[in-house]
Scaffold this active site. Structure first.
Site, PDB file in Angstrom:
ATOM      1  CG  ASP B  94      -1.518   1.375   1.271  1.00 28.06           C
ATOM      2  OD1 ASP B  94      -1.930   2.124   0.661  1.00 28.06           O
ATOM      3  OD2 ASP B  94      -2.444   1.597   2.480  1.00 28.06           O
ATOM      4  CG  ASP B  96      -2.523   6.242   2.280  1.00 27.19           C
ATOM      5  OD1 ASP B  96      -3.231   6.281   2.092  1.00 27.19           O
ATOM      6  OD2 ASP B  96      -2.061   7.326   2.546  1.00 27.19           O
ATOM      7  CG  ASP B 306       0.262   1.556   5.811  1.00 27.27           C
ATOM      8  OD1 ASP B 306       1.055   1.299   7.210  1.00 27.27           O
ATOM      9  OD2 ASP B 306      -0.525   2.250   5.763  1.00 27.27           O
TER      10      ASP B 306
END
Lengths: 350, 401
Positions: B94, B96, B306
């Site tokens: 992820d 982000d 993440d």
């Protein structure tokens, strides 16, 4: 593979086929005189695993002898299964794996790759260096702590970890160890128990003698209730006879020594470990604890424990601001307890 | 239900009618979870047998957010994790804006550009590079919000537990990286100027054909050498804390070691050819240079992900093809080659959203391009419905009755 090789690696599918071609089944293995030698060797496999943490190296000169040697492996597994004993399963698996490691070291690259494939490890050669898929590397090194086994420090290319032969073989040892531990105990029935009863009795009495020799006598004056979670977990691991990374043994031994546990009691705590070796353990523990003379090692602080992956389920006290060392935890708990009851008596770290 | 919610649900429904998300691979083994515009809870532990069931649910319920599990289960709709029967999980990365250095304070558009650049670097350097993942087993999506998701569904990767995934994270982030793993050293005997013998460490530069962090180390080394050649003293000291107390003469030494001629080539060329760091004029300069390279490795070569998402073996993750309830943008599946030209505010606005004019009241002045429409100004204005929804869901505007 040649029959001599099959005898060395009896867990291979090819070894099973080699035996099957001779129409020998389970009934023959547990009851027929034709396999008496296999049963004798199988029992020796288990007993040697218990006593020396390896399995015998029997010379194999003929195909018939190879059959007996290969069959000694399933027979040993049946005996171990009949005891249903976790300590024996782990020690036997580790003994087979360690013997496997020793044998593999002498093999050439193509054979090692074949055997890796047998353990479902995706292996190949990259310009004469052994490599395995990184997912296999990760699966089988998760029990091996220390920076040299971290993925970040490996030569990883296009999904494959390149390893020196000895390290590659070490990972395969782990793979076989885990496979045998997963497979055992096999389901056994009364018929099997009856057929192997004489050999089984011998194995059980050897196992009991092994356990008796190193029975844990408890913690005496040292209170395990005051231990930080990491040390409780390490004690439980040791008592359950599960294998522990070297850093864990060091941390536990130095901690116990520091809070005043006698050296002999510390040694006994490690006796359920599948690779327990009385003299080696005694030597190492004495080295760590200084044994009253030499350098005495201080147990590692919390940060080091975390780095080594040994910090398990920290509790409120751990996460509070005061504790950055397992000994601090023990001291605080001892202080709390003594306030509740009677004056402080536990040995304090200096 | 307020006006904005009704407006959003209308458009979302239209999207789910016109272009329903395809069922994810292994549909029957996935758990689903949803959040809604008009209800205040997360609905989890749902399973669908057919693509059509999923489609019907989306149309009838019009969720604001739709998720499916990275994990595969025996019984995905069982109420507790224990009962579900875990069978494996896709490996998820992820990226982000919250976890990317330098993303704070950027405009939404610039932030998305920065995250995209990180995602491409992660894919090229690690996922397709060192991890050698097969492109057919990697799904790349724009998350509809502030980043990108990468799903790896190689069966070999699916069986890995949290601890093993932690090792993958450490590899990507360079955590616990040993100097030895980048520049292997060996002890050598040297005589100093008074003919006393000292033991020192001689560092090797990894060869071009080596892998892992060694190859990255070699690349970082070339980057640093180049910088040392073009930047002035002040710039270098600012860029590299290790150099803060270095004298001008030391920096001159550093440049001479790297870029001065040694026979027919420069010092750097010589080092790279001989794969050795032992061509510096002094150990002090060599040590400083190693510090600079390590800093560059950490800053420029590490993946910024993440971490808990990657470590988790039972994460709910946005369903590709669904809409993000805080932007109205679609979770778009992308090929790696298409990422360069991908512009979320143009390409992730659902085709189903109409362009009829809608009156909005901006809370603050705004300047942003949505699809082909530039929203620029403040106060009340008329914008196409697709742009109005983005502004409303971002809470930059309300509808004007």
């Amino acid at each position: 593979m040649e029959f001599r090789d099959l005898a060395l690696y009896p867990f291979m599918g090819e070894a099973t086929r080699f035996v099957k071609e001779r129409k020998l089944g389970l009934d023959d293995l547990i009851g027929h005189t034709i396999t008496a030698e296999a049963r004798r060797r199988g029992k020796a496999r288990v007993l040697t695993a218990l006593s020396d943490l390896t399995v015998p190296n029997n010379p194999v000169t003929s195909e018939d002898e190879a059959v007996q040697e290969i069959l000694s492996y399933p027979y040993a597994r049946i005996l171990v299964s009949c005891t249903g004993d976790g300590v024996l399963v782990r020690r036997y698996a580790l003994a087979e794996a360690k013997a496997f490691n020793e044998r593999l070291k002498k093999e050439d690259m193509p054979s090692i790759i074949t055997l890796a494939g047998e353990l479902e490890v995706e292996a190949s050669l990259e310009s004469s260096t052994l490599r395995m898929h990184f997912t296999d590397f990760l699966s089988y090194t998760s029990g091996l702590r220390g920076p040299e086994w971290k993925l970040v420090n490996q030569d990883l290319r296009g999904g494959h970890v390149l390893l020196e032969k000895s390290r590659f073989v070490r990972v395969l040892e782990q793979a076989l160890d885990e496979r045998i531990e997963d497979e055992l105990p096999l389901p056994v029935n009364d018929e099997i128990l009856d057929a192997v009863s004489t050999d089984l009795e011998e194995v059980i009495s050897a196992l009991e003698a092994y356990k008796e020799k190193y029975r844990d006598e408890g913690f005496g004056a040292v209170s395990i209730l005051k231990f930080p979670p990491c040390m409780k977990k390490l004690v439980a691991t040791a008592q359950a006879g599960q294998n522990m990374p070297h850093a864990g043994r060091f941390a536990l031994a130095s901690f116990l020594s520091f809070i005043g546990m006698p050296v002999d009691d510390i040694i006994k705590l490690f006796c359920s470990s599948p690779d327990f070796d009385q003299s080696k353990t005694a030597y190492q523990v004495r080295h760590i604890t200084g044994d009253g003379y030499g350098k005495r090692y201080t147990p590692p602080e919390c940060a080091t424990m975390r780095t080594n992956g040994l910090c398990f389920e920290p509790d409120e006290l751990c996460n509070g601001r005061r504790v950055n060392h397992p000994l601090t935890y023990y001291r605080i708990r001892s202080y709390d307890k003594s306030r509740d009851k009677r004056p402080e008596k536990a040995t304090k770290p200096s | 239900m307020n006006r904005e919610t009704a407006f959003a649900m209308d458009l979302f429904r239209e999207h789910y009618r016109r272009s329903p998300p395809p069922a994810p691979a292994d549909l029957r083994q996935r758990e689903f979870g949803f959040m809604f515009f008009d209800r205040d809870f997360v609905r989890r532990h749902m399973g669908f047998l057919e693509e059509n069931d999923l489609r019907r649910f989306l149309l009838n319920q019009v969720p604001s957010h739709a998720y499916f599990s990275s994990a595969l289960y025996e019984r995905p709709s069982a109420p507790t994790m224990d009962l579900k029967g875990w069978k494996g999980a896709d490996l998820i990365f992820d990226l982000d804006a919250d976890h990317i250095r330098g993303a704070e304070g950027l405009s939404y558009e610039d932030m998305l550009k920065l995250v995209k650049k990180e995602a491409m670097a992660l894919l090229d350097r690690f996922i397709f590079g060192e991890f050698g993942c097969d492109e057919r087993l990697v799904r790349i999506t724009f998350s509809g919000g502030r980043g990108y998701h990468i799903h790896v569904r190689d069966p070999r990767v699916r069986r890995l537990g949290s601890h093993e995934r932690g090792e993958i994270i450490d590899f990507v982030t360079g955590t616990d990286l040993d100097l030895e793993s980048v520049f292997p050293s060996s002890a050598v005997m040297k005589k100093d100027f008074k003919e006393r013998v000292k033991v020192e460490r001689a560092y090797r530069i990894p060869g071009k054909e080596e892998g892992g962090w060694r190859l990255l180390g070699r690349e970082a080394l070339e980057m640093v050498a180049k910088e040392a050649g073009v930047m002035n003293d002040e710039g270098l000291r600012e860029r590299y804390p290790a150099l803060q107390r270095a004298k001008d003469a030391t920096l001159a030494d550093l440049r001479r070691s790297l870029h001065g001629m040694r026979g027919d080539c420069t010092g750097l060329e010589l080092m790279l050819r001989e794969n050795s760091l032992e061509y510096f004029t002094s150990d002090r300069v060599k040590e400083l240079f190693i510090q600079m390279v390590l800093q560059t490795l950490k800053e420029r070569m590490t993946g910024q992900i993440d971490e808990p998402v990657t470590r988790d073996v039972k994460r709910l993750i946005r369903l590709p093809g669904s809409l993000h309830g805080k932007t109205g943008l679609k979770v778009v599946t992308l090929e790696r080659d298409a990422m360069n030209d991908f512009d979320p505010l143009r390409d992730a606005v659902p085709d189903a959203f109409p362009d009829r004019p809608v009156k909005v009241r901006l809370k603050e002045p705004v300047s942003i391009r949505v699809r082909d429409h530039l929203v620029h100004g403040s106060g009340d204005m008329e914008v196409p419905a697709f742009a109005a929804l983005f502004l409303v869901l971002r809470r930059w505007a309300v509808l004007v009755p």
